[in-house]
Write a protein that holds these residues in place. Structure first.
Motif, PDB file in Angstrom:
ATOM      1  N   LEU A  79      73.331 -35.047  65.003  1.00  0.00           N
ATOM      2  CA  LEU A  79      74.580 -34.754  65.704  1.00  0.00           C
ATOM      3  C   LEU A  79      74.372 -33.394  66.353  1.00  0.00           C
ATOM      4  O   LEU A  79      74.069 -32.417  65.674  1.00  0.00           O
ATOM      5  N   ILE A  80      74.504 -33.344  67.649  1.00  0.00           N
ATOM      6  CA  ILE A  80      74.357 -32.097  68.380  1.00  0.00           C
ATOM      7  C   ILE A  80      75.760 -31.661  68.769  1.00  0.00           C
ATOM      8  O   ILE A  80      76.505 -32.435  69.378  1.00  0.00           O
ATOM      9  N   TYR A  81      76.134 -30.444  68.393  1.00  0.00           N
ATOM     10  CA  TYR A  81      77.515 -30.026  68.591  1.00  0.00           C
ATOM     11  C   TYR A  81      77.618 -28.548  68.909  1.00  0.00           C
ATOM     12  O   TYR A  81      76.652 -27.804  68.826  1.00  0.00           O
ATOM     13  N   ASP A  82      78.831 -28.171  69.273  1.00  0.00           N
ATOM     14  CA  ASP A  82      79.155 -26.779  69.537  1.00  0.00           C
ATOM     15  C   ASP A  82      80.512 -26.507  68.900  1.00  0.00           C
ATOM     16  O   ASP A  82      81.301 -27.430  68.672  1.00  0.00           O
ATOM     17  N   ILE A  83      80.767 -25.255  68.618  1.00  0.00           N
ATOM     18  CA  ILE A  83      82.045 -24.870  68.009  1.00  0.00           C
ATOM     19  C   ILE A  83      83.067 -24.640  69.110  1.00  0.00           C
ATOM     20  O   ILE A  83      82.770 -24.009  70.122  1.00  0.00           O
ATOM     21  N   VAL A  84      84.257 -25.197  68.937  1.00  0.00           N
ATOM     22  CA  VAL A  84      85.374 -25.024  69.859  1.00  0.00           C
ATOM     23  C   VAL A  84      86.585 -24.569  69.044  1.00  0.00           C
ATOM     24  O   VAL A  84      86.570 -24.649  67.813  1.00  0.00           O
ATOM     25  N   PRO A  85      87.647 -24.088  69.704  1.00  0.00           N
ATOM     26  CA  PRO A  85      88.818 -23.616  68.949  1.00  0.00           C
ATOM     27  C   PRO A  85      89.394 -24.661  67.980  1.00  0.00           C
ATOM     28  O   PRO A  85      89.885 -24.306  66.917  1.00  0.00           O
ATOM     29  N   GLN A  86      89.309 -25.931  68.322  1.00  0.00           N
ATOM     30  CA  GLN A  86      89.864 -26.983  67.475  1.00  0.00           C
ATOM     31  C   GLN A  86      88.988 -27.317  66.273  1.00  0.00           C
ATOM     32  O   GLN A  86      89.415 -27.992  65.361  1.00  0.00           O
TER      33      GLN A  86
END
Length: 122
Positions: A79-86
């Motif tokens: 799983l490739i992801y990034d951190i967002v406010p949610q």
């Protein structure tokens, strides 16, 4: 989000690309191993997404690559992801034998614009 609402732990979003990846994974798994196995595999991937969203810093940072992103293994995939406010936004879901950096680099301007929009949402 309204007012002082705070996102619940474990909140994750999917890019269109990630949603298509999951659909392809399920279709192939169903064809190869049947509906029950495909459903369980997808449930396992969603479980890892929830875990990553609860502890987003736990992913492996790939900062010195085509684009900074976090990744975590999920069965035979990453799983490739990034951190967002949610919480987190799942950028893509790729098999572990794939060249992840090249895939991220090839996703294009629209993909990166979608991620930036999700990051700005509060």
């Amino acid at each position: 989000m309204a007012g002082d609402d705070v996102p619940s732990p474990g909140t994750f979003l999917l890019t269109r690309n990630a949603a298509l990846d999951l659909r392809r994974i399920h279709t192939r798994s169903r064809r190869e191993w049947g509906e029950v196995v495909a459903d369980q595999y997808l449930a396992d991937l969603y479980g890892v997404m929830g875990t990553a969203a609860t502890n987003p810093e736990g992913g492996r940072l790939r900062q010195h690559r085509s684009a900074p992103f976090l990744m975590v293994p999920a069965r035979q995939h990453f799983l490739i992801y990034d951190i967002v406010p949610q919480g987190i936004v799942v950028l893509t879901v790729q098999h572990q034998v794939r060249d992840i950096e090249s895939l991220i680099a090839e996703l294009g301007r629209n993909f990166h614009a979608e991620v930036e929009r999700l990051k700005r949402q509060a």
